[in-house]
Design an enzyme around this catalytic site. Structure first.
Site, PDB file in Angstrom:
ATOM      1  N   SER A   1       0.793  -1.223   0.000  1.00 29.45           N
ATOM      2  CA  SER A   1       0.000   0.000   0.000  1.00 29.45           C
ATOM      3  C   SER A   1       0.831   1.280   0.000  1.00 29.45           C
ATOM      4  O   SER A   1       0.311   2.347  -0.305  1.00 29.45           O
ATOM      5  CB  SER A   1      -0.944   0.020   1.207  1.00 29.45           C
TER       6      SER A   1
ATOM      7  N   LYS B   1       0.521   4.842   6.711  1.00 24.94           N
ATOM      8  CA  LYS B   1       0.004   5.684   5.622  1.00 24.94           C
ATOM      9  C   LYS B   1       0.664   7.054   5.701  1.00 24.94           C
ATOM     10  O   LYS B   1       1.371   7.376   6.646  1.00 24.94           O
ATOM     11  CB  LYS B   1      -1.524   5.858   5.724  1.00 24.94           C
TER      12      LYS B   1
END
Length: 274
Positions: A71, A150
């Site tokens: 990701s 993230k």
């Protein structure tokens, strides 16, 4: 002749001529010097002190994490069955301030919607699970929580949405303020964008989402690999609209420590600065 090289005579003023006892230097050394413990007796104490120091460092300074998925490609490498990047995540920065746009942060999933696919990594055996919990205090075993990594895109009070005519994310600092397009050189993989259809939602193969106003004390976070990241966009229907409370942030990713070919700092480019 008597050899008195190992003895001394102690006397003082007013000596009455009585014989003064002789004190052996060996006896003085035995009485004055503390006997040193054998190394095997000191070793457990040294290990205990070292363990306490490591536990304090892991708890208050920072700890390593492993990247398990793609990701955050290409900034951070990871995939199922491969050797993912090992990163060092420090906590000190956020003792003195909140995360900023561009920071790569590790956080624990804040709602059930983020954690619905998480499975405990602890053993079902009570004894083994207890050992794993203790070892996690020293950074030898990962904590039993859904830790995610993230990049911060927007912070509390800002509104975020996508897209402009070039497919860029837009951020607004205040309700009546201008929209600014983000500069994101770290994004290499993204969903296709058709200027003729800029409103195709991300969950239908496009990029569009929002607008979402980030509550004070929260963050809007996204993966650098936009096409393969279940980030804030995927959780907009939860009670926090996909945002992450700052209190759930575990720290800031600052360095890739393994493998050797990947060693180096983690990019923290501020996308809101053009």
């Amino acid at each position: 002749m008597t050899d008195e090289s190992e003895s001394v005579t102690v006397s003082g003023p007013g000596d009455d001529g009585a014989e003064t006892p002789k004190v052996s230097r060996k006896d003085r050394r035995k009485g004055g010097a503390k006997k040193q413990r054998p190394f095997w007796q000191e070793l457990p104490m040294l290990i205990g002190f070292a363990a306490i120091i490591v536990a304090l460092l892991v708890t208050f300074i920072g700890r390593p994490y492993v990247i398990p998925s793609q990701s955050m490609e290409p900034t951070l490498h990871g995939c199922s069955g491969c050797t993912g990047d090992r990163i060092y995540v420090e906590k000190l920065s956020y003792y003195f301030g909140d995360p900023k746009p561009g920071d790569v942060v590790v956080f624990v999933g804040p709602t059930d919607d983020w954690n619905k696919h998480y499975k405990s990594i602890r053993s079902s055996n009570t004894v083994v699970r207890g050992v794993q919990n203790v070892l996690s205090w020293f950074g030898l075993v990962p904590p039993d929580e859904n830790d995610l990594v993230k990049r911060v895109i927007a912070t509390g009070g800002q509104t975020v949405k996508c897209c402009d005519a070039q497919g860029r994310i837009l951020v607004q600092d205040s309700p009546n303020g201008p929209w600014k397009a983000l500069d994101e050189p770290y994004v290499k993989f993204n969903s296709p964008f058709n200027p003729a259809q800029p409103d195709v939602p991300f969950n239908a193969g496009g990029r569009a989402f929002g607008p979402v106003t980030v509550p004070k004390g929260n963050l809007w976070v996204m993966g650098d690999n936009r096409a393969e990241s279940a980030d804030s966009r995927y959780h907009m229907k939860d009670e926090l609209q996909g945002t992450v409370p700052v209190k759930d942030v575990r720290g800031k990713a600052v360095f890739k420590i393994w493998p050797p070919s990947r060693i180096g700092p983690v990019s923290e480019h501020d996308p809101q600065t053009n």
